[in-house]
Design an enzyme around this catalytic site. Sequence first.
Site, PDB file in Angstrom:
ATOM      1  N   HIS A 171      10.059 -15.841   7.465  1.00  0.00           N
ATOM      2  CA  HIS A 171      10.519 -15.103   6.272  1.00  0.00           C
ATOM      3  C   HIS A 171       9.351 -14.753   5.354  1.00  0.00           C
ATOM      4  O   HIS A 171       9.531 -14.602   4.156  1.00  0.00           O
ATOM      5  CB  HIS A 171      11.559 -15.917   5.488  1.00  0.00           C
ATOM      6  CG  HIS A 171      12.631 -16.516   6.345  1.00  0.00           C
ATOM      7  ND1 HIS A 171      13.825 -15.874   6.581  1.00  0.00           N
ATOM      8  CD2 HIS A 171      12.685 -17.670   7.060  1.00  0.00           C
ATOM      9  CE1 HIS A 171      14.584 -16.627   7.386  1.00  0.00           C
ATOM     10  NE2 HIS A 171      13.902 -17.719   7.700  1.00  0.00           N
ATOM     11  N   SER A 292     -10.715   5.054  -2.701  1.00  0.00           N
ATOM     12  CA  SER A 292      -9.806   5.866  -3.494  1.00  0.00           C
ATOM     13  C   SER A 292     -10.639   6.820  -4.335  1.00  0.00           C
ATOM     14  O   SER A 292     -11.726   6.472  -4.779  1.00  0.00           O
ATOM     15  CB  SER A 292      -8.972   4.961  -4.401  1.00  0.00           C
ATOM     16  OG  SER A 292      -8.546   5.678  -5.543  1.00  0.00           O
ATOM     17  N   LYS A 298     -11.427   0.290  -4.802  1.00  0.00           N
ATOM     18  CA  LYS A 298     -10.485   0.189  -3.685  1.00  0.00           C
ATOM     19  C   LYS A 298     -11.144   0.294  -2.324  1.00  0.00           C
ATOM     20  O   LYS A 298     -12.055   1.066  -2.104  1.00  0.00           O
ATOM     21  CB  LYS A 298      -9.428   1.302  -3.791  1.00  0.00           C
ATOM     22  CG  LYS A 298      -8.483   1.113  -4.937  1.00  0.00           C
ATOM     23  CD  LYS A 298      -7.372   0.149  -4.608  1.00  0.00           C
ATOM     24  CE  LYS A 298      -6.408   0.816  -3.693  1.00  0.00           C
ATOM     25  NZ  LYS A 298      -5.036   0.377  -3.902  1.00  0.00           N
ATOM     26  N   GLU A 305      -2.844   0.963   8.616  1.00  0.00           N
ATOM     27  CA  GLU A 305      -1.689   1.641   8.008  1.00  0.00           C
ATOM     28  C   GLU A 305      -1.257   2.830   8.855  1.00  0.00           C
ATOM     29  O   GLU A 305      -0.069   3.069   9.069  1.00  0.00           O
ATOM     30  CB  GLU A 305      -2.041   2.127   6.601  1.00  0.00           C
ATOM     31  CG  GLU A 305      -2.101   1.033   5.570  1.00  0.00           C
ATOM     32  CD  GLU A 305      -2.566   1.567   4.227  1.00  0.00           C
ATOM     33  OE1 GLU A 305      -1.731   1.674   3.329  1.00  0.00           O
ATOM     34  OE2 GLU A 305      -3.762   1.888   4.085  1.00  0.00           O
TER      35      GLU A 305
END
Length: 474
Positions: A171, A292, A298, A305
């Site tokens: 979980h 970014s 970043k 992804e």
Amino acid sequence: MDESESANKKIAKESVNVSWGGRFNEPIDDFVKRFTASLSFDKRLFDEDILGSIAHAQMLEHVGILTSGETEKIVNGLEQIKKEIVNNKFNWLLELEDVHMNIEAALVQRIGAVGKKLHTGRSRNDQVATDLRLWLRNQIDSINTLLFNLQRGIIELASYHSGTIMPGFTHLQIAQPVTLGHHLLAWNEMLERDYGRLTDCRARLNQCPLGAAALAGTTFPIDRKFTASKLGFARPTVNSLDSVSDRDFAIEFCSVASILMSHLSRMAEELVLWTSAQFNFVTLPDRFCTGSSIMPQKKNPDVPELVRGKSGRITGNLMALLTIMKSQPLAYNKDNQEDKEPLFDSVDTVSDCLRAFADMIPNIKVGEDNMLEAAAKGFSTATDLADYLVNKNVPFREAHEIVGQSVAFAIVQGLELHQLSLFQMRQFSTKIEEDVFDILTAKGSVASRAHFGGTSPAVVAEAANRAMTTIKSR
Ligand code: ARG
């Protein structure tokens, strides 16, 4: 009909498609030409198309339909055409609809009337089914190599980290400590099953449809076993109607690819989580990330992804193929032309994703200290404490209750289990003694799971060796 009208009709008829224009009285509409053509995407089958044609011509010679001189001309002509295509010198014509008719027309142009004999006892329907099987067979072989590279990288990393401790999750809550090697070998198990499925898919597709012709076979005394063996197929397909209409192999591949991509997406997701500041377990090499344009700090895990995102289109391609084939009456229907783009896209995407991961995963930097620290959090050794009590003759359900109370107490105190004093613990059971501290550490916890399939460093090191032997024996 006046003179000019009949002249127009003649021109129109001449510009009707050369291969099947015999019964047509007007040229095909320009839009329809574009709409029905598959050339833009099926030209990538040229190599397989030529291989299939050469095998077919050799078979025709073998059964006495072509002379050896005719076959030689055809084979030479086809090989020339292949060179032209490879060197980007070939003049593809949309008017000729698809790869098959482009190559055949070029052959006739090159070697004259003999070229027109090549299509004896054959149809584009069995031709395209053959091309696609040949092509996919090759692609599966390349994908298996990419898969091997990725598995090797994962297994090597697992072997190196057979003793590196990290939290195991259920979980997404810290559950019990495991070793990173164990976690990585779980990834490898997923991929190992994918390898098995790819191999099954390859074995099932390895049959030759040539000879089924349009749908009903041919009146010529062809030798289908000859063609099949020339092309490295295990055997000819059994039923001519099925041969030209079956696309199960494409569906099966797309389904195998979907499962494979779902595995890659799970790995991707974990890498995204692990690279976040909240987890801080691993760092990806800079070359697999981007920054970014507004936030200078970043470093985004773009490659994982994207792999995660691309799994969506692979499932989409499977849905497309299933839907294309659903309810189609026997035998060939033009719907089948729609099989190629989803199949090609699945092959390309899976190949790219495997390549990216095979490159990236062996180069991740592991933050061993952070992993260990996280593994000690979240009462991850609570089960070990229960097992400890069971070993001291406390029934498991009772032990579970005792540990539950200890955890509740520790939460109130803001401590982890191993941070409680013996005195504090003994409020819940006097069976607890000094030796409890050995099993409350993450290290003790993983070491004690030493059975087959368990997470102890020794077992994981062995499992990694076995996994490596397995992939190398392919
Ligand atoms: N381009 C076609 C395809 O991909 C080749 C077969 C065409 N056959 C036909 N009868 N129109 O399916």
